[in-house]
Design an enzyme around this catalytic site. Structure first.
Site, PDB file in Angstrom:
ATOM      1  N   THR A 193      41.958 -27.676  91.355  1.00 35.49           N
ATOM      2  CA  THR A 193      41.003 -28.292  90.140  1.00 35.49           C
ATOM      3  C   THR A 193      39.464 -28.166  90.429  1.00 35.49           C
ATOM      4  O   THR A 193      39.549 -27.921  92.088  1.00 35.49           O
ATOM      5  CB  THR A 193      41.362 -29.954  90.155  1.00 35.49           C
ATOM      6  OG1 THR A 193      40.509 -30.483  92.336  1.00 35.49           O
ATOM      7  CG2 THR A 193      42.487 -30.669  90.026  1.00 35.49           C
ATOM      8  N   GLU A 338      44.694 -31.196  85.411  1.00 35.94           N
ATOM      9  CA  GLU A 338      45.954 -32.052  85.776  1.00 35.94           C
ATOM     10  C   GLU A 338      46.629 -31.822  84.485  1.00 35.94           C
ATOM     11  O   GLU A 338      47.730 -32.862  84.333  1.00 35.94           O
ATOM     12  CB  GLU A 338      45.740 -33.534  85.940  1.00 35.94           C
ATOM     13  CG  GLU A 338      44.933 -33.255  88.197  1.00 35.94           C
ATOM     14  CD  GLU A 338      43.420 -33.339  87.980  1.00 35.94           C
ATOM     15  OE1 GLU A 338      43.347 -32.219  86.942  1.00 35.94           O
ATOM     16  OE2 GLU A 338      42.879 -33.938  88.769  1.00 35.94           O
ATOM     17  N   LYS A 445      25.289 -47.734  88.189  1.00 37.71           N
ATOM     18  CA  LYS A 445      25.199 -48.543  88.344  1.00 37.71           C
ATOM     19  C   LYS A 445      23.261 -49.714  88.490  1.00 37.71           C
ATOM     20  O   LYS A 445      22.928 -49.419  89.427  1.00 37.71           O
ATOM     21  CB  LYS A 445      25.789 -49.219  89.386  1.00 37.71           C
ATOM     22  CG  LYS A 445      27.575 -48.940  89.378  1.00 37.71           C
ATOM     23  CD  LYS A 445      28.018 -47.633  89.752  1.00 37.71           C
ATOM     24  CE  LYS A 445      27.710 -47.041  90.820  1.00 37.71           C
ATOM     25  NZ  LYS A 445      27.950 -46.116  91.605  1.00 37.71           N
ATOM     26  N   TRP A 450      26.021 -51.090  83.199  1.00 35.16           N
ATOM     27  CA  TRP A 450      26.236 -50.257  83.668  1.00 35.16           C
ATOM     28  C   TRP A 450      25.710 -49.173  82.448  1.00 35.16           C
ATOM     29  O   TRP A 450      25.087 -49.269  81.828  1.00 35.16           O
ATOM     30  CB  TRP A 450      28.042 -49.781  83.939  1.00 35.16           C
ATOM     31  CG  TRP A 450      28.728 -49.788  82.076  1.00 35.16           C
ATOM     32  CD1 TRP A 450      28.118 -50.841  81.614  1.00 35.16           C
ATOM     33  CD2 TRP A 450      28.052 -49.581  81.246  1.00 35.16           C
ATOM     34  NE1 TRP A 450      28.823 -50.839  80.190  1.00 35.16           N
ATOM     35  CE2 TRP A 450      28.442 -49.806  79.389  1.00 35.16           C
ATOM     36  CE3 TRP A 450      27.968 -47.629  80.737  1.00 35.16           C
ATOM     37  CZ2 TRP A 450      28.721 -49.166  78.680  1.00 35.16           C
ATOM     38  CZ3 TRP A 450      28.364 -46.594  79.751  1.00 35.16           C
ATOM     39  CH2 TRP A 450      28.391 -47.815  78.142  1.00 35.16           C
TER      40      TRP A 450
HETATM   41  P1  ADP Z   1      37.315 -30.900  88.287  1.00 41.82           P
HETATM   42  O1  ADP Z   1      37.537 -32.287  87.514  1.00 41.82           O
HETATM   43  O2  ADP Z   1      36.711 -30.538  89.113  1.00 41.82           O
HETATM   44  O3  ADP Z   1      35.843 -30.735  86.941  1.00 41.82           O
HETATM   45  P2  ADP Z   1      38.261 -29.922  85.344  1.00 41.82           P
HETATM   46  O4  ADP Z   1      37.777 -28.493  84.688  1.00 41.82           O
HETATM   47  O5  ADP Z   1      39.694 -30.132  85.034  1.00 41.82           O
HETATM   48  O6  ADP Z   1      37.967 -30.128  87.074  1.00 41.82           O
HETATM   49  O7  ADP Z   1      38.002 -30.750  84.734  1.00 41.82           O
HETATM   50  C1  ADP Z   1      38.731 -31.777  83.867  1.00 41.82           C
HETATM   51  C2  ADP Z   1      37.387 -33.526  82.854  1.00 41.82           C
HETATM   52  O8  ADP Z   1      36.542 -32.237  82.620  1.00 41.82           O
HETATM   53  C3  ADP Z   1      37.531 -34.222  82.832  1.00 41.82           C
HETATM   54  O9  ADP Z   1      38.029 -35.092  83.620  1.00 41.82           O
HETATM   55  C4  ADP Z   1      36.474 -34.713  82.346  1.00 41.82           C
HETATM   56  O10 ADP Z   1      35.885 -35.629  83.543  1.00 41.82           O
HETATM   57  C5  ADP Z   1      35.655 -33.556  81.602  1.00 41.82           C
HETATM   58  N1  ADP Z   1      35.732 -33.010  80.823  1.00 41.82           N
HETATM   59  C6  ADP Z   1      37.159 -32.194  80.372  1.00 41.82           C
HETATM   60  N2  ADP Z   1      36.613 -32.128  78.429  1.00 41.82           N
HETATM   61  C7  ADP Z   1      35.569 -33.604  78.551  1.00 41.82           C
HETATM   62  C8  ADP Z   1      35.655 -33.196  77.128  1.00 41.82           C
HETATM   63  N3  ADP Z   1      34.882 -32.817  75.868  1.00 41.82           N
HETATM   64  N4  ADP Z   1      34.181 -34.765  76.522  1.00 41.82           N
HETATM   65  C9  ADP Z   1      34.159 -35.484  78.175  1.00 41.82           C
HETATM   66  N5  ADP Z   1      34.615 -34.817  79.535  1.00 41.82           N
HETATM   67  C10 ADP Z   1      35.159 -33.490  79.190  1.00 41.82           C
END
Ligand code: ADP
Length: 584
Positions: A193, A338, A445, A450
């Site tokens: 990640t 994931e 918060k 929120w």
């Molecule tokens: P990291 O968790 O380290 O940023 P990732 O690239 O796996 O690595 O990121 C996944 C996260 O990115 C998702 O859980 C979400 O919060 C955000 N994300 C991905 N695509 C979108 C999207 N289209 N809109 C909003 N958030 C997004």
């Protein structure tokens, strides 16, 4: 009475990436793979690559790589990186793509956690490894990938391991590698990640998950890549396997165009897209903010591009409208490392009117065929209705969703009934369209209420003088937290936009208590290693909210506007839940 199970009479065909290799060899030999290199454009075809992939597998074997061993890459998007994408998993080893924008201590942690055995590195990236000398003992061999000629540093030791030259290695091997029989459950690849919200964790994809994910990516109502396309993935090959696009391209027979180490440069992307008649682009929103600015400034257009896949963070409405105006149609997708990473795609149903269409394209869309989704109450864990109002944590399950992390980190990510907790908060409407409210760690918060940092950012980025904005919650003695905006003015408006102007602009767009306490102007929003706004960095360096700022905001705001206000129940549970989610 016992009921006899009647089995189907279909073959137990193992789902593996060897099938994709088979397709590029048998069906797509003539398809081009083009890479921008320092010395110019490099052209090859799948047909020319296959013997090299065989040689590469032979070289891996000669280096002592056994099934299940991790083989790391630290490389740009190039045809050689693509060769590794095939050779490593198809010979039974695990391809581990390292993120070249990580800090050395993160790289060290990841290589040690994965216990990588061999490391393939673009020679130009060698300096990144200097701080790791003596710290990554699992690496027994390093292979240098030169730009064209053999890597000049080959034969030397850099304090990590002996360095060999990629081309020299390949030259010594046979073009016919006896590919082993693989089980579909075997690990094929691993990605960490990107650490936006904490320490990187290793996600391990199986051959089966990669195969099914590839089929998922290719569906018409998913990303829908086809043989007729020419793909330019701006998303790096280390970011969740470039969103699965390299294998999808191999399966479909799509021409692939790589920008090499020029991937962050809008001019290079536009030039490559023009020259190679690219139809399909993919990358995070910040990439498209830069590309749109370049297109406007240069007057260039990309009429051949039919799809710009955008994911990684939410697409601001202003960006989608700008891109529409430039003739570039964005396709919004949501997912995470994931989830391989494809989770959902915002395709619009037939018969939607233009306003409805834009609204739906800006959502995170509907979950892809093969994956199931639910939102749950953060406290009771009960599933929430799909009414477009209730919001809770997104949980997913399916054949390409992680069930755990390498080395057993964070075991609580799976619910008792086997769903993966994403940490994203969303509402889902009756038709299944997902609207992400925020990440649990980013929700602000404020006084038992929120505030969605994502919604507030989008509202600020709609301001005509602002190009980028990130919102974080900063501690406040009375309200717990209050929102602070970090905004970047468009170059032509630098120094000409004020906090008051931005707050005034927001007044009829967000609820009164969402109005930021301060708008701080900066030159650039810090980005994570995969190009997302880095709120960790903003939080770490933020000066406290100035005294009196909150009162000033609340006093000046006469309107309490109609933005979504959460129901009292969901409001309090979300606040409790988010407060218990540590921010790292
Ligand atoms: P990291 O968790 O380290 O940023 P990732 O690239 O796996 O690595 O990121 C996944 C996260 O990115 C998702 O859980 C979400 O919060 C955000 N994300 C991905 N695509 C979108 C999207 N289209 N809109 C909003 N958030 C997004």
């Amino acid at each position: 009475m016992e009921v006899a199970v009647v089995e189907g009479l279909m073959q137990d065909y193992e789902l593996s990436l060897q099938h994709v290799l088979w397709r590029i060899e048998r069906l797509h030999q003539k398809k081009e793979v083009v890479t921008k290199r320092d010395e110019g454009i490099h052209r090859t075809t799948y047909g020319e690559m296959v013997p090299r992939i065989n040689r590469l597998a032979g070289a891996l074997k000669r280096l002592g790589v056994k099934p299940g061993d991790r083989v790391a890459t630290l490389a740009w998007n190039t045809s050689r990186h693509l060769e590794l994408y095939y050779a490593v998993p198809c010979m039974g080893a695990v391809l581990h793509t390292l993120n070249l924008r990580l800090f050395p201590q993160h790289l060290e942690f990841i290589v040690n956690d994965a216990e990588d055995k061999v490391l393939f590195v673009d020679q130009s990236l060698l300096p990144l490894l200097k701080p790791l000398a003596g710290k990554i003992p699992s690496i027994k061999t390093m292979v240098l990938i030169g730009d064209g000629a053999p890597a000049a540093m080959a034969g030397k030791d850099n304090g990590i391991a002996d360095m060999l030259d990629y081309e020299t290695l390949l030259a010594a091997e046979s073009e016919n590698y006896p590919w082993p029989k693989l089980s579909e459950r075997m690990a094929a690849a691993m990605c960490y990640t990107s650490g936006t919200t904490g320490n990187p964790k290793g996600v391990v994809y199986s051959h089966r998950s990669q195969f099914i994910h590839t089929m998922g990516v290719l569906q018409g109502d998913s990303l829908g890549l086809t043989e007729k396309d020419a793909l330019l993935p701006v998303v790096p090959m280390f970011h969740a396997n470039s969103w699965g696009l390299p294998y999808a391209a191999g399966m479909a027979g799509t021409k692939v165009v790589f920008a090499g180490r020029f991937s962050a440069d809008a001019k290079s992307i536009v030039e490559m897209a023009e020259q190679e008649e690219v139809t399909f682009l993919a990358g995070v929103p910040t990439v498209w903010i830069g590309l749109a600015a370049y297109l406007k400034e240069s007057g260039k257009r990309l009429p051949k591009v039919r799809t710009v896949v955008c994911g990684g963070s939410a697409i601001p409405r202003s960006l989608m409208e700008t891109m529409d105006g430039l003739g570039l149609r964005m396709l919004h997708a949501w997912g995470m490392t994931e989830t391989s990473p494809l989770g959902s795609v915002a395709r619009v149903p037939a018969g939607s009117d233009p306003d409805e269409e834009l609204r739906l394209r800006l959502t995170q869309g509907r979950v892809g065929a093969g994956v199931e989704i639910r939102i749950t109450d953060p406290v009771s864990g009960e599933e929430l209705p799909w009414d477009g109002t209730a919001f809770g944590e997104i949980q997913v399950r399916g054949p390409w969703i992680a069930r755990g992390y390498h080395n057993g980190y964070d075991p609580g990510k799976l619910t008792e009934d086997g769903w993966f907790r994403t940490g994203d908060v969303a509402k889902i409407d009756a038709d299944g369209y997902i609207q992400i409210v925020d990440r649990t760690k980013d929700v602000i918060k404020s006084g038992g209420e929120w505030i969605s940092s994502v919604e507030l950012e989008n509202a600020v980025m709609a301001h005509p003088k602002i190009v980028e904005a990130a919102v974080i919650g900063l501690p406040h003695p009375k309200w717990d937290e209050r929102p602070v905006v970090y905004a970047v003015a468009k170059p032509e408006f630098k120094g000409q936009v004020t906090q008051e102007e931005v707050i005034e602009f927001l007044k009829d767009k967000v609820a009164k208590w969402w109005l930021p306490d301060e708008v701080r102007f900066i030159d650039e929003v810090p980005k994570t290693s995969v190009g997302k706004f880095d709120k960790k960095v903003l939080r770490a360096s933020a000066v406290p909210i100035s005294e009196g700022a909150t009162q000033a905001v609340l006093a000046t705001s006469s309107t309490s506007s109609g933005t979504t206000r959460s129901s009292p129940r969901s409001r309090s549970t979300l606040v409790t839940w988010c407060t218990s989610t540590p921010r790292r």
